[in-house]
Write a protein that holds these residues in place. Structure first.
Motif, PDB file in Angstrom:
ATOM      1  N   GLU A  56      21.520  34.666  -9.569  1.00 11.22           N
ATOM      2  CA  GLU A  56      20.776  33.905 -10.588  1.00 11.22           C
ATOM      3  C   GLU A  56      19.286  34.262 -10.575  1.00 11.22           C
ATOM      4  O   GLU A  56      18.477  33.594 -11.219  1.00 11.22           O
ATOM      5  CB  GLU A  56      20.930  32.396 -10.343  1.00 11.22           C
ATOM      6  CG  GLU A  56      22.345  31.863 -10.483  1.00 11.22           C
ATOM      7  CD  GLU A  56      23.173  32.059  -9.205  1.00 11.22           C
ATOM      8  OE1 GLU A  56      22.585  32.213  -8.110  1.00 11.22           O
ATOM      9  OE2 GLU A  56      24.402  32.084  -9.309  1.00 11.22           O
ATOM     10  N   ASN A  57      18.915  35.287  -9.819  1.00 11.36           N
ATOM     11  CA  ASN A  57      17.526  35.732  -9.656  1.00 11.36           C
ATOM     12  C   ASN A  57      16.650  34.710  -8.936  1.00 11.36           C
ATOM     13  O   ASN A  57      15.434  34.695  -9.118  1.00 11.36           O
ATOM     14  CB  ASN A  57      16.887  36.147 -10.982  1.00 11.36           C
ATOM     15  CG  ASN A  57      17.342  37.525 -11.410  1.00 11.36           C
ATOM     16  OD1 ASN A  57      17.742  38.347 -10.577  1.00 11.36           O
ATOM     17  ND2 ASN A  57      17.326  37.773 -12.699  1.00 11.36           N
ATOM     18  N   ASN A  58      17.254  33.866  -8.109  1.00 14.72           N
ATOM     19  CA  ASN A  58      16.479  32.981  -7.246  1.00 14.72           C
ATOM     20  C   ASN A  58      16.179  33.705  -5.942  1.00 14.72           C
ATOM     21  O   ASN A  58      16.874  34.661  -5.572  1.00 14.72           O
ATOM     22  CB  ASN A  58      17.234  31.684  -6.961  1.00 14.72           C
ATOM     23  CG  ASN A  58      17.316  30.800  -8.187  1.00 14.72           C
ATOM     24  OD1 ASN A  58      16.503  30.897  -9.104  1.00 14.72           O
ATOM     25  ND2 ASN A  58      18.314  29.930  -8.213  1.00 14.72           N
ATOM     26  N   GLU A 151      15.834  27.713  -1.674  1.00 14.86           N
ATOM     27  CA  GLU A 151      16.181  28.609  -2.772  1.00 14.86           C
ATOM     28  C   GLU A 151      15.293  28.226  -3.943  1.00 14.86           C
ATOM     29  O   GLU A 151      15.330  27.087  -4.409  1.00 14.86           O
ATOM     30  CB  GLU A 151      17.651  28.487  -3.163  1.00 14.86           C
ATOM     31  CG  GLU A 151      18.043  29.470  -4.247  1.00 14.86           C
ATOM     32  CD  GLU A 151      19.542  29.483  -4.538  1.00 14.86           C
ATOM     33  OE1 GLU A 151      19.897  29.818  -5.682  1.00 14.86           O
ATOM     34  OE2 GLU A 151      20.331  29.181  -3.616  1.00 14.86           O
ATOM     35  N   THR A 153      13.056  29.560  -7.690  1.00 17.56           N
ATOM     36  CA  THR A 153      12.894  30.532  -8.771  1.00 17.56           C
ATOM     37  C   THR A 153      11.612  31.323  -8.528  1.00 17.56           C
ATOM     38  O   THR A 153      10.758  30.924  -7.718  1.00 17.56           O
ATOM     39  CB  THR A 153      12.801  29.836 -10.134  1.00 17.56           C
ATOM     40  OG1 THR A 153      11.586  29.082 -10.160  1.00 17.56           O
ATOM     41  CG2 THR A 153      14.009  28.939 -10.408  1.00 17.56           C
ATOM     42  N   LEU A 154      11.463  32.409  -9.255  1.00  9.23           N
ATOM     43  CA  LEU A 154      10.229  33.186  -9.155  1.00  9.23           C
ATOM     44  C   LEU A 154       9.033  32.333  -9.568  1.00  9.23           C
ATOM     45  O   LEU A 154       7.992  32.355  -8.906  1.00  9.23           O
ATOM     46  CB  LEU A 154      10.324  34.450 -10.009  1.00  9.23           C
ATOM     47  CG  LEU A 154       9.092  35.360 -10.007  1.00  9.23           C
ATOM     48  CD1 LEU A 154       8.745  35.821  -8.594  1.00  9.23           C
ATOM     49  CD2 LEU A 154       9.330  36.560 -10.914  1.00  9.23           C
ATOM     50  N   ASP A 155       9.169  31.555 -10.631  1.00 14.40           N
ATOM     51  CA  ASP A 155       8.062  30.687 -11.062  1.00 14.40           C
ATOM     52  C   ASP A 155       7.720  29.644 -10.000  1.00 14.40           C
ATOM     53  O   ASP A 155       6.543  29.355  -9.769  1.00 14.40           O
ATOM     54  CB  ASP A 155       8.386  30.012 -12.392  1.00 14.40           C
ATOM     55  CG  ASP A 155       8.288  30.978 -13.571  1.00 14.40           C
ATOM     56  OD1 ASP A 155       7.608  32.027 -13.439  1.00 14.40           O
ATOM     57  OD2 ASP A 155       8.880  30.681 -14.626  1.00 14.40           O
ATOM     58  N   GLU A 156       8.737  29.090  -9.356  1.00 15.93           N
ATOM     59  CA  GLU A 156       8.468  28.125  -8.283  1.00 15.93           C
ATOM     60  C   GLU A 156       7.758  28.795  -7.108  1.00 15.93           C
ATOM     61  O   GLU A 156       6.822  28.222  -6.527  1.00 15.93           O
ATOM     62  CB  GLU A 156       9.776  27.480  -7.805  1.00 15.93           C
ATOM     63  CG  GLU A 156      10.371  26.523  -8.809  1.00 15.93           C
ATOM     64  CD  GLU A 156      11.792  26.096  -8.462  1.00 15.93           C
ATOM     65  OE1 GLU A 156      12.163  24.971  -8.887  1.00 15.93           O
ATOM     66  OE2 GLU A 156      12.543  26.853  -7.796  1.00 15.93           O
TER      67      GLU A 156
END
Length: 183
Positions: A56-58, A151, A153-156
């Motif tokens: 999921e790209n995480n 885990e 996200t890129l933004d996180e």
């Protein structure tokens, strides 16, 4: 200036300490212009860092206490290369499994960085791990490690850098790499 204008010749080395993880020495050196100086050096066998990215790209990060700076850090999984280990990619596979319980189908070197070249020869090779799979009976963490998995996200992850929740250099570099290369 030419490359040879930067070179420092070692006149004498005094070994101060030899431990499990590091060795410490003091070198007397002469610079290209004849000036003599002293250098305090830390020798290390190197390390690996792993950027595990889910389907999921995480990004999988670890949270653990780091004694040298007396605080808990959020960082990519990482570990040292032992004296008897000669294949960094195998070390990366081992560390990924030990710290996260995950294996991976692909492990790609994304960069090799000198961490503190002003006094240490330690280098860290950073790998991108994809095709993550849960290991049924993982090796488990080292006895002296306490790790929590995150885990994000890129933004996180980027927000965690901005808020200074992530301030580990290898992790910041890895997240910047993902920002530039994840589509």
């Amino acid at each position: 200036m030419r490359e040879e204008d930067f070179y420092e010749k070692t006149l004498h080395r005094e070994m101060i300490f030899k431990g499990r993880v590091i060795e410490v020495a003091v070198d007397e050196v002469v610079l290209a212009d004849g000036t003599q100086a002293q250098r305090e050096l830390v020798f290390h066998h190197g390390a690996v860092g792993i950027v595990p990215v889910t389907s999921e790209n995480n990004i999988i990060l670890v949270k653990q206490f780091r004694k040298p700076i007396e605080r808990t850090l959020v960082e990519i999984p990482a570990g040292k290369i032992e004296k008897n280990e000669h294949n960094p990619i195998e070390v990366a596979r081992r560390e990924l499994e030990e710290e996260t319980g995950l294996g991976c189908q692909s492990l790609e070197e994304i960069f090799d960085v000198a961490l503190s070249p002003g006094f240490s020869n330690e280098r860290m090779i950073i790998y991108l791990a994809t095709g993550l799979v849960q290991i049924e009976q993982p090796k488990g963490q080292d006895e002296d490690e306490r790790i929590e998995l995150l885990e994000v996200t890129l933004d996180e992850a980027k927000a965690m850098i901005t808020s200074k929740e992530i301030n580990d250099s290898k992790t910041i570099m890895a997240i910047q790499y993902l920002e530039l290369n994840m589509k």
